[in-house]
Design an enzyme around this catalytic site. Structure first.
Site, PDB file in Angstrom:
ATOM      1  N   GLU A   1       0.843  -1.197   0.000  1.00 12.77           N
ATOM      2  CA  GLU A   1       0.000   0.000   0.000  1.00 12.77           C
ATOM      3  C   GLU A   1       0.873   1.241   0.000  1.00 12.77           C
ATOM      4  OE1 GLU A   1      -3.306   1.842   3.049  1.00 12.77           O
ATOM      5  OE2 GLU A   1      -3.338  -0.317   2.664  1.00 12.77           O
TER       6      GLU A   1
ATOM      7  N   ASP B   1       0.170   5.384   0.587  1.00 13.03           N
ATOM      8  CA  ASP B   1      -0.929   6.193   1.112  1.00 13.03           C
ATOM      9  C   ASP B   1      -0.712   7.695   1.051  1.00 13.03           C
ATOM     10  OD1 ASP B   1      -2.231   3.893   1.898  1.00 13.03           O
ATOM     11  OD2 ASP B   1      -1.650   4.037   3.992  1.00 13.03           O
TER      12      ASP B   1
ATOM     13  N   GLU C   1      -3.205  10.350   3.046  1.00 17.75           N
ATOM     14  CA  GLU C   1      -4.375  10.521   3.888  1.00 17.75           C
ATOM     15  C   GLU C   1      -4.407  11.967   4.374  1.00 17.75           C
ATOM     16  OE1 GLU C   1      -5.224   6.150   5.816  1.00 17.75           O
ATOM     17  OE2 GLU C   1      -4.036   7.559   6.991  1.00 17.75           O
TER      18      GLU C   1
END
Length: 288
Positions: A105, A107, A109
């Site tokens: 993953e 990311d 955010e």
């Protein structure tokens, strides 16, 4: 955090900045054709013939969408306008992820905050199910007033996070040191808007004000390299030569240092209390 010198330096850079180019062919995706709303019911909407997508959050549910196809290496871009006003407790995400318990993953955010306070941009990298490689930043603009571009360059050698074409973070492949790196699993693009007031804003001290709901984030100009692979062909290879131009030049390295000097507010590689037995092996001075 950013003083007058930092802001002035940024203005000078923008005026002289040449957009990073890519030899990898890319195309603007149509949300109707290339993505699918995955949860939240009618809280997710595709508008303007597939050119605009909105996600909303209310006290009953958030919402999310994903790309229909997977890909292995390349560059993805998304223009996002974040939840405006009092967004405390909300999290807007834009990330790549594979599937399964040992997933990879990458990311972005965006942690909401009370009106007038800055968003926190949280970045992380997972490989083989393990993350804990966080860096956090304030942004040098209000991400709720206009669209801004957020990009991920994913190569076998490194991952580069960019904001408006300015590199803010580089995560290098340090497999030679025993550090897992996401390079063997195909990933989809995902995005979501959800409530995380148990941790997102000041560690959960500030809760979501549901009187301000629904909260809405806006997306446009999703772009990705044209080397997509289906879920049944995740072992396909991707020639690294297609993304050779996604390196960071001298000007990009200056911008990277600027972003980290003036706007980085957390780096796991400096958190000695978190790692009393010694920092992770990848925490060394980067060649970038």
């Amino acid at each position: 955090m950013a003083g007058t010198t930092g802001k002035g330096f940024y203005v000078g850079m923008v005026l002289g900045m040449v957009m990073m180019s890519s030899m990898a062919a890319s195309c603007a995706a149509n949300f109707l054709q290339d993505t699918e709303l995955t949860w939240g019911g009618d809280r997710g909407k595709v508008l303007n013939g597939g050119q605009l997508l909105t996600l909303s959050l209310d006290k009953f549910s958030g919402s999310g969408f994903q790309s229909k196809k997977q890909f292995l290496f390349g560059k993805i871009d998304m223009d996002i306008k974040l939840v405006s006003g009092n967004s405390a407790g909300t999290v807007t995400t834009f990330y790549l992820s594979s599937e399964g318990p040992n997933h990879d993953e990458i990311d972005f955010e965006f942690l909401g905050n009370v009106s007038g306070d800055p968003y926190i941009l949280h970045t992380n990298v997972f490989a083989q199910g393990k993350g804990n490689k966080e860096q956090q930043f304030y942004l040098w603009f209000d991400p709720t007033r206009n669209f801004h571009k957020y990009s991920i360059i994913w190569k076998p050698q490194h991952i580069i996070f960019l904001v408006d074409n300015i590199p803010i973070r580089v995560f290098e492949n340090e497999e030679a040191k025993g550090v897992p790196f996401p390079k063997d699993q195909a990933m989809r693009m995902y995005s979501s808007l959800w409530n995380a007031d148990d941790w997102a804003t000041r560690g959960g001290l500030v809760k979501t004000d549901w009187s301000k709901a629904p909260f809405t984030a806006y997306y446009r100009n999703f772009k990705a390299t044209d080397h997509f692979i289906s879920s049944s062909s995740s072992s396909d290879s991707f020639s690294d030569s297609k993304v050779q131009s996604n390196e960071i030049d001298a000007n990009g390295r200056r911008r990277l240092r600027w972003a980290q000097k003036y706007f980085m507010i957390y780096d796991y590689c400096t958190d000695l209390k978190r790692f009393p037995q010694g920092l992770p092996p990848e925490c060394k001075r980067s060649r970038f």
